[in-house]
Design a protein around this motif. Sequence first.
Motif, PDB file in Angstrom:
ATOM      1  N   HIS A 158       1.314  -9.086  -8.142  1.00 37.99           N
ATOM      2  CA  HIS A 158       1.467  -8.089  -9.196  1.00 37.99           C
ATOM      3  C   HIS A 158       0.569  -6.869  -8.958  1.00 37.99           C
ATOM      4  O   HIS A 158       0.942  -5.747  -9.284  1.00 37.99           O
ATOM      5  N   THR A 159      -0.596  -7.089  -8.382  1.00 38.40           N
ATOM      6  CA  THR A 159      -1.539  -5.989  -8.173  1.00 38.40           C
ATOM      7  C   THR A 159      -1.475  -5.403  -6.761  1.00 38.40           C
ATOM      8  O   THR A 159      -2.065  -4.342  -6.520  1.00 38.40           O
ATOM      9  N   ALA A 160      -0.761  -6.040  -5.858  1.00 39.87           N
ATOM     10  CA  ALA A 160      -0.686  -5.570  -4.465  1.00 39.87           C
ATOM     11  C   ALA A 160      -0.196  -4.132  -4.337  1.00 39.87           C
ATOM     12  O   ALA A 160      -0.776  -3.353  -3.557  1.00 39.87           O
ATOM     13  N   PRO A 161       0.847  -3.724  -5.063  1.00 37.31           N
ATOM     14  CA  PRO A 161       1.280  -2.326  -4.927  1.00 37.31           C
ATOM     15  C   PRO A 161       0.182  -1.327  -5.306  1.00 37.31           C
ATOM     16  O   PRO A 161       0.053  -0.270  -4.670  1.00 37.31           O
ATOM     17  N   GLU A 213      -2.305   4.327  -1.168  1.00 37.54           N
ATOM     18  CA  GLU A 213      -3.381   5.103  -0.555  1.00 37.54           C
ATOM     19  C   GLU A 213      -3.526   6.481  -1.189  1.00 37.54           C
ATOM     20  O   GLU A 213      -4.613   7.037  -1.224  1.00 37.54           O
ATOM     21  N   GLU A 214      -2.441   7.042  -1.693  1.00 39.37           N
ATOM     22  CA  GLU A 214      -2.508   8.363  -2.324  1.00 39.37           C
ATOM     23  C   GLU A 214      -3.366   8.351  -3.586  1.00 39.37           C
ATOM     24  O   GLU A 214      -3.948   9.360  -3.949  1.00 39.37           O
ATOM     25  N   GLY A 245      -8.178   5.511  -8.306  1.00 41.14           N
ATOM     26  CA  GLY A 245      -6.830   5.316  -8.843  1.00 41.14           C
ATOM     27  C   GLY A 245      -6.331   3.900  -8.617  1.00 41.14           C
ATOM     28  O   GLY A 245      -5.635   3.328  -9.467  1.00 41.14           O
ATOM     29  N   GLN A 246      -6.675   3.335  -7.475  1.00 45.01           N
ATOM     30  CA  GLN A 246      -6.294   1.949  -7.199  1.00 45.01           C
ATOM     31  C   GLN A 246      -6.959   0.998  -8.186  1.00 45.01           C
ATOM     32  O   GLN A 246      -6.316   0.086  -8.708  1.00 45.01           O
ATOM     33  N   GLY A 269      -2.759  -3.520 -14.282  1.00 47.98           N
ATOM     34  CA  GLY A 269      -1.944  -4.652 -13.836  1.00 47.98           C
ATOM     35  C   GLY A 269      -2.549  -5.988 -14.225  1.00 47.98           C
ATOM     36  O   GLY A 269      -1.843  -6.920 -14.603  1.00 47.98           O
ATOM     37  N   TYR A 270      -3.867  -6.078 -14.167  1.00 54.60           N
ATOM     38  CA  TYR A 270      -4.571  -7.306 -14.522  1.00 54.60           C
ATOM     39  C   TYR A 270      -4.353  -7.634 -15.998  1.00 54.60           C
ATOM     40  O   TYR A 270      -3.995  -8.758 -16.349  1.00 54.60           O
TER      41      TYR A 270
END
Length: 191
Positions: free
Chosen positions: A69-72, A77-78, A83-84, A91-92
């Motif tokens: 679920h959080t991989a994307p 990278e942008e 932001g990640q 997502g968590y």
Amino acid sequence: MHESDTGLRARLVEVGVELVAREGAQALTLREIARRAGVSHGAPRRHFPTHLELLSAIARRGFADLAAHTAPALADEEAGPGGQIAAVARGYVEFALANPGMYELMFRHDLLESGHLGLRDTSLPLFAALVERVAAVRPDADARAVAGALWANLHGIAQLWAWGSLQLATGSDDFTPLLDATLDAHLGNGR
């Protein structure tokens, strides 16, 4: 026709995943999982000698699903590290709210055998990814401590939101401002 050992093991875990999703962690007994899998109540013991090992295998699926679920967010990278982290945080919390029974089980280390069945191998990589990104955003800080505090804060938001406590306290039906405040507190301007 006899079901393979691997097939039965996988089916027991799948039944456990479905059971925790419908009825919560308290419903996960060996007897109930065996009944729903259509096998004798002793059959699960051939694959999972203890109840804790079966619970750990079920929780492993939860951690794998959370990672997927959080991989994307981690791959974007942008977005940059800040932001990640923000996307992982959302997502968590979303995962926790969508999967309350599994989420509860995943963090019940008092119930789980985290050293067995690779459970740590599925639970620690997401934290390591968070530490790595926190280090990029806050090179001045102990990244492990900041990531731990951030994770604890996210866990608290997820749990208190699931219980309805934060909606009552904040008068809001959107947890986004809480996420923003949490990220600001832990990441500062690096967000």
